[in-house]
Design an enzyme around this catalytic site. Sequence first.
Site, PDB file in Angstrom:
ATOM      1  N   GLY A  14      33.884  84.421  -5.070  1.00  0.00           N
ATOM      2  CA  GLY A  14      35.524  84.332  -5.623  1.00  0.00           C
ATOM      3  C   GLY A  14      35.373  83.381  -6.187  1.00  0.00           C
ATOM      4  N   ALA A  17      35.352  80.687 -10.921  1.00  0.00           N
ATOM      5  CA  ALA A  17      34.088  80.585 -11.641  1.00  0.00           C
ATOM      6  C   ALA A  17      33.780  82.693 -11.688  1.00  0.00           C
ATOM      7  CB  ALA A  17      32.900  80.209 -11.117  1.00  0.00           C
ATOM      8  N   ALA A  52      42.711  70.942 -13.488  1.00  0.00           N
ATOM      9  CA  ALA A  52      42.869  70.409 -15.155  1.00  0.00           C
ATOM     10  C   ALA A  52      41.782  71.208 -16.382  1.00  0.00           C
ATOM     11  CB  ALA A  52      42.565  68.905 -15.554  1.00  0.00           C
ATOM     12  N   LYS A  80      48.886  70.016 -20.021  1.00  0.00           N
ATOM     13  CA  LYS A  80      48.966  69.340 -20.245  1.00  0.00           C
ATOM     14  C   LYS A  80      48.023  68.846 -21.820  1.00  0.00           C
ATOM     15  CE  LYS A  80      43.992  66.999 -18.972  1.00  0.00           C
ATOM     16  NZ  LYS A  80      42.213  67.776 -18.695  1.00  0.00           N
ATOM     17  N   LEU A 336      29.848  76.430  -9.844  1.00  0.00           N
ATOM     18  CA  LEU A 336      28.994  75.264  -8.974  1.00  0.00           C
ATOM     19  C   LEU A 336      27.292  75.295  -9.224  1.00  0.00           C
ATOM     20  CD1 LEU A 336      32.111  74.692  -7.247  1.00  0.00           C
ATOM     21  CD2 LEU A 336      31.755  73.249  -9.039  1.00  0.00           C
ATOM     22  N   GLU A 345      36.588  64.309 -17.235  1.00  0.00           N
ATOM     23  CA  GLU A 345      37.106  65.010 -18.972  1.00  0.00           C
ATOM     24  C   GLU A 345      37.279  66.695 -19.001  1.00  0.00           C
ATOM     25  OE1 GLU A 345      38.162  64.078 -21.980  1.00  0.00           O
ATOM     26  OE2 GLU A 345      37.248  62.159 -21.637  1.00  0.00           O
ATOM     27  N   THR A 347      35.745  69.782 -17.780  1.00  0.00           N
ATOM     28  CA  THR A 347      35.139  70.578 -18.784  1.00  0.00           C
ATOM     29  C   THR A 347      34.124  71.327 -17.987  1.00  0.00           C
ATOM     30  OG1 THR A 347      33.773  68.662 -18.599  1.00  0.00           O
ATOM     31  CG2 THR A 347      34.223  68.631 -20.548  1.00  0.00           C
ATOM     32  N   TYR A 433      27.498  64.755 -35.678  1.00  0.00           N
ATOM     33  CA  TYR A 433      27.700  66.005 -34.571  1.00  0.00           C
ATOM     34  C   TYR A 433      27.829  67.324 -34.755  1.00  0.00           C
ATOM     35  CZ  TYR A 433      32.013  67.823 -36.557  1.00  0.00           C
ATOM     36  OH  TYR A 433      33.056  68.999 -36.960  1.00  0.00           O
TER      37      TYR A 433
HETATM   38  C1  FAD Z   1      35.408  66.846  -6.728  1.00  0.00           C
HETATM   39  C2  FAD Z   1      36.093  68.007  -7.605  1.00  0.00           C
HETATM   40  C3  FAD Z   1      36.876  68.248  -8.935  1.00  0.00           C
HETATM   41  C4  FAD Z   1      36.831  68.656 -10.074  1.00  0.00           C
HETATM   42  N1  FAD Z   1      37.991  68.957 -10.920  1.00  0.00           N
HETATM   43  C5  FAD Z   1      38.029  70.007 -12.043  1.00  0.00           C
HETATM   44  C6  FAD Z   1      38.602  70.155 -12.774  1.00  0.00           C
HETATM   45  O1  FAD Z   1      39.662  69.345 -12.680  1.00  0.00           O
HETATM   46  N2  FAD Z   1      39.028  70.875 -14.027  1.00  0.00           N
HETATM   47  C7  FAD Z   1      37.603  71.806 -13.922  1.00  0.00           C
HETATM   48  O2  FAD Z   1      37.708  72.196 -15.197  1.00  0.00           O
HETATM   49  N3  FAD Z   1      36.800  71.554 -13.497  1.00  0.00           N
HETATM   50  C8  FAD Z   1      36.527  70.959 -12.129  1.00  0.00           C
HETATM   51  N4  FAD Z   1      35.860  70.715 -11.253  1.00  0.00           N
HETATM   52  C9  FAD Z   1      35.234  72.497 -10.774  1.00  0.00           C
HETATM   53  C10 FAD Z   1      35.456  73.260 -10.343  1.00  0.00           C
HETATM   54  O3  FAD Z   1      36.503  72.824  -9.138  1.00  0.00           O
HETATM   55  C11 FAD Z   1      34.603  74.243 -10.475  1.00  0.00           C
HETATM   56  O4  FAD Z   1      34.080  74.787 -11.382  1.00  0.00           O
HETATM   57  C12 FAD Z   1      35.236  76.160 -10.054  1.00  0.00           C
HETATM   58  O5  FAD Z   1      35.912  75.790  -8.811  1.00  0.00           O
HETATM   59  C13 FAD Z   1      34.713  76.956  -9.990  1.00  0.00           C
HETATM   60  O6  FAD Z   1      33.963  77.042  -8.946  1.00  0.00           O
HETATM   61  P1  FAD Z   1      33.041  77.960  -7.968  1.00  0.00           P
HETATM   62  O7  FAD Z   1      33.523  79.429  -8.410  1.00  0.00           O
HETATM   63  O8  FAD Z   1      32.154  77.734  -9.179  1.00  0.00           O
HETATM   64  O9  FAD Z   1      33.037  78.049  -7.094  1.00  0.00           O
HETATM   65  P2  FAD Z   1      33.716  78.270  -5.346  1.00  0.00           P
HETATM   66  O10 FAD Z   1      34.878  77.912  -5.509  1.00  0.00           O
HETATM   67  O11 FAD Z   1      32.710  77.341  -4.737  1.00  0.00           O
HETATM   68  O12 FAD Z   1      33.637  79.523  -5.080  1.00  0.00           O
HETATM   69  C14 FAD Z   1      32.318  79.959  -4.552  1.00  0.00           C
HETATM   70  C15 FAD Z   1      32.656  81.213  -4.268  1.00  0.00           C
HETATM   71  O13 FAD Z   1      31.726  82.426  -3.476  1.00  0.00           O
HETATM   72  C16 FAD Z   1      31.065  82.680  -2.164  1.00  0.00           C
HETATM   73  N5  FAD Z   1      30.143  82.684  -1.435  1.00  0.00           N
HETATM   74  C17 FAD Z   1      29.438  82.224  -1.315  1.00  0.00           C
HETATM   75  N6  FAD Z   1      28.536  82.099  -0.693  1.00  0.00           N
HETATM   76  C18 FAD Z   1      29.091  83.339  -0.694  1.00  0.00           C
HETATM   77  C19 FAD Z   1      28.336  84.252   0.407  1.00  0.00           C
HETATM   78  N7  FAD Z   1      26.930  84.189   0.830  1.00  0.00           N
HETATM   79  N8  FAD Z   1      28.735  86.151  -0.086  1.00  0.00           N
HETATM   80  C20 FAD Z   1      29.383  86.005   0.132  1.00  0.00           C
HETATM   81  N9  FAD Z   1      30.197  85.706  -0.859  1.00  0.00           N
HETATM   82  C21 FAD Z   1      29.974  84.183  -1.444  1.00  0.00           C
HETATM   83  C22 FAD Z   1      32.527  82.101  -1.998  1.00  0.00           C
HETATM   84  O14 FAD Z   1      32.823  82.816  -0.865  1.00  0.00           O
HETATM   85  C23 FAD Z   1      33.415  81.762  -2.733  1.00  0.00           C
HETATM   86  O15 FAD Z   1      34.528  82.799  -3.369  1.00  0.00           O
HETATM   87  C24 FAD Z   1      35.559  70.291  -9.922  1.00  0.00           C
HETATM   88  C25 FAD Z   1      35.029  69.992  -8.946  1.00  0.00           C
HETATM   89  C26 FAD Z   1      34.468  69.543  -7.613  1.00  0.00           C
HETATM   90  C27 FAD Z   1      33.462  69.071  -6.655  1.00  0.00           C
END
Ligand code: FAD
Length: 501
Positions: A14, A17, A52, A80, A336, A345, A347, A433
């Site tokens: 949650g 993504a 961003a 932005k 992720l 950028e 993305t 492209y």
């Molecule tokens: C340093 C950094 C800067 C960034 N800056 C940007 C930006 O400026 N612009 C941009 O577009 N993107 C950026 N990103 C990428 C962006 O943060 C991620 O793409 C976005 O937040 C998606 O994360 P996620 O939901 O995949 O993972 P997470 O936020 O890690 O969420 C994972 C989820 O899975 C759940 N979970 C995990 N294991 C279990 C389990 N065993 N049981 C139940 N639930 C579980 C957790 O509770 C959580 O809800 C950045 C990333 C980083 C690392």
Amino acid sequence: MGEARLRRIVILGGGTAGWIAAAGLVNRLKQKYIEVVLIESESIPTVGVGEATIPPMRTFLQSLGINERDFIRKTNASFKLGIKFSDWHTKGDAYFHAFGKTGVVFDKNEFYRSWDRARANGYQGKFTDFCPAVSMCQQNKFYREQDVPKESFVSGASYAYHFDAGLMARYLSDYAQTRGIKRIEGTVTEVTKDSHGYIRRLTLSDGTPVEGDFFIDCSGFKGILIEETLKTGYTDWRDYLPCDRAVTVQSEQIHDIPPYTHSVAKDSGWMWQIPLENRMGNGYVFSSRYCSDEKAKRTLLETLGNQTLISDIRFIPFTTGVRKKLWNKNCLALGLSSGFLEPLESTAIHLVVKSLEVFMTMLPDGNCDELLSNEFNRIMLQEYENIRDFIILHYCTTQRDDSPFWDFCRHMPIPPSLQEKIALFQSKGVIFYNPYDLFKPVNWYSVFEGMKVHPKRQDPITELTDIRSMVTILDQMRLKIDDTVRRLPSHRAFLNTYGQT
Ligand SMILES: Cc1cc2nc3c(=O)[nH]c(=O)nc-3n(C[C@H](O)[C@H](O)[C@H](O)COP(=O)(O)OP(=O)(O)OC[C@H]3O[C@@H](n4cnc5c(N)ncnc54)[C@H](O)[C@@H]3O)c2cc1C
């Protein structure tokens, strides 16, 4: 293998993504024939960054029927218009890569081609002098493109948002749950596959089983389903993009809110400053090969000077690269769990939205025909590679020679696809492209020019244009854009009246 009909999709995670997937699916599927449930664990935090975005985010929110004012208010968002890159070419140098239109078409040629001929003929100025979004960034102004008449000199300046990642996930969580998505709180501790290797059940730590026909892995870097369970494999791109850690901190908003992300190149990487309506998000993306955590933290804090810090300082390790398959059997990786490209950028969130949109055009039945997943992987892996190449371009064209990190970047190997793109541009001023690419020629040209990479010869087709009359038009256009922008409200004033009313 499963039955023919797909009846239940389970989203694991949650974060941004997971809730983007839930909101997009509930909007499209209406919980009618396919039920969607989401599992999130209160004991496992989200990554908490990702603030961003780029313009396709607006299209996504519009497709959900979300009211922009409401979204801005509830996510502490600001507007932005692009990114300012400081110290990337050499220390003291800066350029913008902004959204939307730049210049006008001359003799059916894209503006960058004609402009490049004018530049080579000695015309003084910059490509971005003809980009309304850049002019707004420089003057700290903002106006929405849809409120500007088409004939205005500032029409076509596209925009995106900076927002609070936690509030954004909550916003989409409310949206999805109001429309019927079932949220299950719990930690997945066991994953059960069938004899064909397809995932069939997730079991929570309290023993509750959650069954499904299709699973969307939004569990973050670990990739609980796509990697820990299905062992999909990972293509590591650290040879091309050596940064592998980030240190982050939030600080108080201390001045007028710039309508752009600021990316400042540092000794061993680069630092972002993202202005939200109420605070700044800051982070230093660096290479652990060239910089210790302690030094990175010092660099971040020194750059912030006496700004008041309002969060803990966090380190986030990452491995740049992508899963070998983004859709494997009955599992799609989003966010992720699918891979990581540094946020230079902005993305990553876009890739979540794009993957979801492509997936929704290929919705499988219970058997998950591999023809669909193969095509999906082809399209999305190409998207990843295009974005990767575009990010590498910022590094490999540097002229900085003041640190071992930048010495490495000047000489590092780059992918053949990028070598060809640069060589073609340098030899003839042409940028080819694929129409599906996120970054178009205008984006590539902005970075080429910003990094002072110029073609040896101009595209012969631009000889059709009478340079003298073009220069007269350019002179007028530059003044008109500047003058029109001067009369727009400041970004802060616009936010006050737009977001808060
Ligand atoms: C340093 C950094 C800067 C960034 N800056 C940007 C930006 O400026 N612009 C941009 O577009 N993107 C950026 N990103 C990428 C962006 O943060 C991620 O793409 C976005 O937040 C998606 O994360 P996620 O939901 O995949 O993972 P997470 O936020 O890690 O969420 C994972 C989820 O899975 C759940 N979970 C995990 N294991 C279990 C389990 N065993 N049981 C139940 N639930 C579980 C957790 O509770 C959580 O809800 C950045 C990333 C980083 C690392």
